[in-house]
Design an enzyme around this catalytic site. Structure first.
Site, PDB file in Angstrom:
ATOM      1  N   TYR A 161      14.128   5.618 -13.856  1.00 49.00           N
ATOM      2  CA  TYR A 161      12.937   4.754 -13.887  1.00 49.00           C
ATOM      3  C   TYR A 161      13.054   3.738 -15.042  1.00 49.00           C
ATOM      4  O   TYR A 161      12.980   2.521 -14.821  1.00 49.00           O
ATOM      5  CB  TYR A 161      11.669   5.614 -14.039  1.00 49.00           C
ATOM      6  N   ALA A 203      11.760  17.914 -19.224  1.00 48.84           N
ATOM      7  CA  ALA A 203      12.998  17.199 -19.556  1.00 48.84           C
ATOM      8  C   ALA A 203      12.693  15.729 -19.795  1.00 48.84           C
ATOM      9  O   ALA A 203      11.915  15.118 -19.049  1.00 48.84           O
ATOM     10  CB  ALA A 203      13.991  17.344 -18.415  1.00 48.84           C
ATOM     11  N   GLY A 204      13.272  15.167 -20.828  1.00 46.83           N
ATOM     12  CA  GLY A 204      13.172  13.728 -21.042  1.00 46.83           C
ATOM     13  C   GLY A 204      11.897  13.268 -21.734  1.00 46.83           C
ATOM     14  O   GLY A 204      11.616  12.073 -21.722  1.00 46.83           O
ATOM     15  N   PHE A 216       3.468  -6.030 -10.715  1.00 46.65           N
ATOM     16  CA  PHE A 216       3.188  -4.609 -10.998  1.00 46.65           C
ATOM     17  C   PHE A 216       3.849  -3.686  -9.982  1.00 46.65           C
ATOM     18  O   PHE A 216       3.829  -2.471 -10.163  1.00 46.65           O
ATOM     19  CB  PHE A 216       1.674  -4.343 -10.890  1.00 46.65           C
ATOM     20  N   THR A 247       8.159  -1.146 -19.536  1.00 40.17           N
ATOM     21  CA  THR A 247       7.682   0.163 -20.001  1.00 40.17           C
ATOM     22  C   THR A 247       8.368   0.597 -21.295  1.00 40.17           C
ATOM     23  O   THR A 247       9.521   0.216 -21.552  1.00 40.17           O
ATOM     24  CB  THR A 247       7.952   1.227 -18.909  1.00 40.17           C
ATOM     25  N   PHE A 284       2.926   1.077 -23.213  1.00 37.25           N
ATOM     26  CA  PHE A 284       3.022   2.476 -23.631  1.00 37.25           C
ATOM     27  C   PHE A 284       2.176   3.277 -22.609  1.00 37.25           C
ATOM     28  O   PHE A 284       2.364   3.076 -21.423  1.00 37.25           O
ATOM     29  CB  PHE A 284       2.692   2.600 -25.117  1.00 37.25           C
ATOM     30  N   THR A 302       1.699   2.992  -2.641  1.00 35.56           N
ATOM     31  CA  THR A 302       0.956   3.909  -3.532  1.00 35.56           C
ATOM     32  C   THR A 302      -0.422   3.346  -3.880  1.00 35.56           C
ATOM     33  O   THR A 302      -1.150   3.958  -4.653  1.00 35.56           O
ATOM     34  CB  THR A 302       1.730   4.176  -4.852  1.00 35.56           C
ATOM     35  N   GLY A 303      -0.784   2.200  -3.329  1.00 33.43           N
ATOM     36  CA  GLY A 303      -2.062   1.570  -3.690  1.00 33.43           C
ATOM     37  C   GLY A 303      -3.122   1.759  -2.617  1.00 33.43           C
ATOM     38  O   GLY A 303      -2.891   2.428  -1.595  1.00 33.43           O
ATOM     39  N   LEU A 363       0.820  -1.227   0.000  1.00 34.31           N
ATOM     40  CA  LEU A 363       0.000   0.000   0.000  1.00 34.31           C
ATOM     41  C   LEU A 363       0.853   1.276   0.000  1.00 34.31           C
ATOM     42  O   LEU A 363       0.390   2.324   0.445  1.00 34.31           O
ATOM     43  CB  LEU A 363      -1.008   0.013   1.169  1.00 34.31           C
TER      44      LEU A 363
HETATM   45  N1  LIG Z   1       0.674   3.721 -15.558  1.00 37.34           N
HETATM   46  C1  LIG Z   1       1.361   3.622 -16.712  1.00 37.34           C
HETATM   47  O1  LIG Z   1       1.056   4.282 -17.727  1.00 37.34           O
HETATM   48  C2  LIG Z   1       2.524   2.640 -16.820  1.00 37.34           C
HETATM   49  C3  LIG Z   1       3.246   2.594 -18.030  1.00 37.34           C
HETATM   50  C4  LIG Z   1       4.303   1.673 -18.127  1.00 37.34           C
HETATM   51  C5  LIG Z   1       4.614   0.838 -17.072  1.00 37.34           C
HETATM   52  N2  LIG Z   1       3.912   0.921 -15.905  1.00 37.34           N
HETATM   53  C6  LIG Z   1       4.273   0.004 -14.801  1.00 37.34           C
HETATM   54  O2  LIG Z   1       3.108  -0.709 -14.423  1.00 37.34           O
HETATM   55  C7  LIG Z   1       3.144  -1.019 -13.040  1.00 37.34           C
HETATM   56  C8  LIG Z   1       1.844  -0.605 -12.382  1.00 37.34           C
HETATM   57  O3  LIG Z   1       1.641   0.799 -12.582  1.00 37.34           O
HETATM   58  P1  LIG Z   1       0.453   1.547 -11.856  1.00 37.34           P
HETATM   59  O4  LIG Z   1       0.225   2.821 -12.600  1.00 37.34           O
HETATM   60  O5  LIG Z   1      -0.659   0.604 -11.642  1.00 37.34           O
HETATM   61  O6  LIG Z   1       1.164   1.899 -10.457  1.00 37.34           O
HETATM   62  P2  LIG Z   1       0.537   2.012  -8.984  1.00 37.34           P
HETATM   63  O7  LIG Z   1       1.468   2.868  -8.212  1.00 37.34           O
HETATM   64  O8  LIG Z   1      -0.897   2.400  -9.051  1.00 37.34           O
HETATM   65  O9  LIG Z   1       0.621   0.500  -8.453  1.00 37.34           O
HETATM   66  C9  LIG Z   1       1.785  -0.067  -7.934  1.00 37.34           C
HETATM   67  C10 LIG Z   1       1.393  -0.884  -6.711  1.00 37.34           C
HETATM   68  O10 LIG Z   1       2.527  -1.571  -6.199  1.00 37.34           O
HETATM   69  C11 LIG Z   1       2.591  -1.441  -4.785  1.00 37.34           C
HETATM   70  N3  LIG Z   1       4.010  -1.578  -4.392  1.00 37.34           N
HETATM   71  C12 LIG Z   1       5.061  -0.829  -4.792  1.00 37.34           C
HETATM   72  N4  LIG Z   1       6.211  -1.287  -4.247  1.00 37.34           N
HETATM   73  C13 LIG Z   1       5.888  -2.382  -3.507  1.00 37.34           C
HETATM   74  C14 LIG Z   1       6.642  -3.302  -2.717  1.00 37.34           C
HETATM   75  N5  LIG Z   1       7.965  -3.184  -2.568  1.00 37.34           N
HETATM   76  N6  LIG Z   1       5.985  -4.323  -2.108  1.00 37.34           N
HETATM   77  C15 LIG Z   1       4.632  -4.445  -2.236  1.00 37.34           C
HETATM   78  N7  LIG Z   1       3.876  -3.609  -2.959  1.00 37.34           N
HETATM   79  C16 LIG Z   1       4.489  -2.569  -3.586  1.00 37.34           C
HETATM   80  C17 LIG Z   1       1.965  -0.089  -4.497  1.00 37.34           C
HETATM   81  O11 LIG Z   1       1.449   0.043  -3.184  1.00 37.34           O
HETATM   82  C18 LIG Z   1       0.852  -0.031  -5.562  1.00 37.34           C
HETATM   83  O12 LIG Z   1      -0.371  -0.571  -5.085  1.00 37.34           O
HETATM   84  C19 LIG Z   1       4.383  -0.331 -12.476  1.00 37.34           C
HETATM   85  O13 LIG Z   1       5.411  -1.293 -12.379  1.00 37.34           O
HETATM   86  C20 LIG Z   1       4.710   0.719 -13.537  1.00 37.34           C
HETATM   87  O14 LIG Z   1       6.087   0.995 -13.564  1.00 37.34           O
HETATM   88  C21 LIG Z   1       2.872   1.804 -15.748  1.00 37.34           C
END
Ligand SMILES: NC(=O)c1ccc[n+]([C@@H]2O[C@H](COP(=O)([O-])OP(=O)(O)OC[C@H]3O[C@@H](n4cnc5c(N)ncnc54)[C@H](O)[C@@H]3O)[C@@H](O)[C@H]2O)c1
Length: 328
Positions: free
Chosen positions: A144, A286-287, A76, A120, A172, A39-40, A37
């Protein structure tokens, strides 16, 4: 124990993970969420059991695998703010490589052989081709993207050393929310265009800033490939099923193969919502490459996957509904 085959979903309380839990449940699996949790949201865990804990907790991972008879894992759970990664690269290497490696190693120790990883388009850096195929050079331009590419490398070697098959899905731009409004995108801070644009239109967020209008694109704003989160979730179900059935390891882009500029998204949102999107044009960020569009033909051929909900109307309509209701 449920008869449905269990899939461990690390990060299942997040945006894409929770949508994928719904898709797994619909497909007849039991999604078991492991999430700390950071960021969730616990309210996002609606489709199967919740195990609160960290990727690095080897004993907890192995107990969970044994308890539910886990057949495969989806990973994820990572940090994904590009700007933050530039200021604090160690945080990104620690979670996105170190914790991910601990998680994969615990799974291998517990006999799990199928693993799907959220990679990604940021692994490509500034692309020299469009659309971008998977064999395009990977030269990430921020920590990242570099951390995600590093873990892809770790997966390759883990797969050589152990009976362990993996799929890296290079997404993407994930966008939109659940078609039934059950789960959605609630990042804090939110850095993505579509939720910020919805909040600006609804008056629940600041006016949008368009980062640069001097890119070599038809209207000067960057082109991105937006993929509806329900289509992305479906790609994960197909990927884990394929691995459990003995499919080989590999890297796949997940996108539609079509791009839209920021100004096109604003125009589409104004039409779909019947509201003005207040915005101003600021300097480039940037980037930000001018264009990121996926060549998704490998995914289509291997998985028979097709995007069903990634038209801009569905993306914007579902995203706006989520921002209007925002249950969490
Ligand atoms: N959102 C996008 O457009 C996008 C694009 C490319 C890749 N991604 C990848 O997809 C994945 C999910 O993205 P999202 O937008 O759903 O992110 P999000 O932040 O909503 O979900 C990530 C979840 O992982 C949990 N978490 C993080 N580190 C943890 C740990 N060490 N142990 C247990 N739980 C942990 C967080 O609490 C969260 O619930 C990520 O890996 C992100 O890099 C996302």
């Amino acid at each position: 124990m449920s008869d449905a085959p269990a899939i461990l979903v690390a990060g299942g309380a997040g945006y894409i993970g929770s949508q994928t839990c719904k898709a797994l449940k619909t497909a007849g699996y039991l999604p078991v969420t492991l999430d700390n949790l950071s960021t969730g949201y616990e309210q996002a865990v609606k489709f199967g059991p919740f195990v609160r804990g960290d990727l690095r907790d080897r004993a907890l991972v192995q107990e969970t695998v044994a308890k539910y008879g886990v057949q495969g894992a989806l990973h994820f759970a990572a940090y994904s703010l590009v700007g933050e990664s530039v200021g604090n690269p160690a945080k990104y290497y620690d979670n996105n490589v170190g914790a991910a490696n601990a998680f994969a190693s615990a799974l291998i120790g517990a006999g799990v052989q199928a693993f799907v990883f959220s990679s990604t388009a940021a692994t490509y850096g500034v692309p020299t081709a469009s659309p971008i195929p998977e064999d395009h050079p990977t030269v990430p331009i921020n920590p990242y993207g570099a951390s995600k590419l590093a873990f892809e490398g770790a997966l390759r070697w883990l797969g050589e050393a152990h009976p362990f098959r993996w799929t890296a899905l290079r997404y993407f731009n994930a966008a939109g929310a659940d078609l039934d409004g059950e789960v959605g995108e609630s990042h804090e801070p939110e850095t993505h265009l579509i939720p910020n644009l919805c909040k600006a239109a609804l008056g629940t967020g600041a006016a949008l800033t368009v980062f640069g209008q001097d890119y070599p694109t038809p209207d000067g704003t960057p082109i991105r490939d937006y993929i509806h989160v329900a289509d992305l979730a479906e790609a994960h179900v197909l990927a884990i099923r394929r691995l459990i059935d003995g499919g080989e390891s590999g890297v796949f882009n997940v996108g539609t193969g079509e791009g839209a500029t920021v100004m096109q998204i604003i125009a589409a949102a104004e039409k779909v919502l019947g509201m003005k999107v207040p915005y101003s044009v600021g300097p480039r960020r940037a980037g930000d490459p001018p264009s990121l569009v996926a060549d998704a033909s490998r995914l289509k051929q291997a998985f028979g996957w097709r995007a069903k909900y990634s038209d801009l109307e569905t993306i914007i309509r579902t995203a706006a509904r989520w921002q209007r209701e925002r249950p969490y």
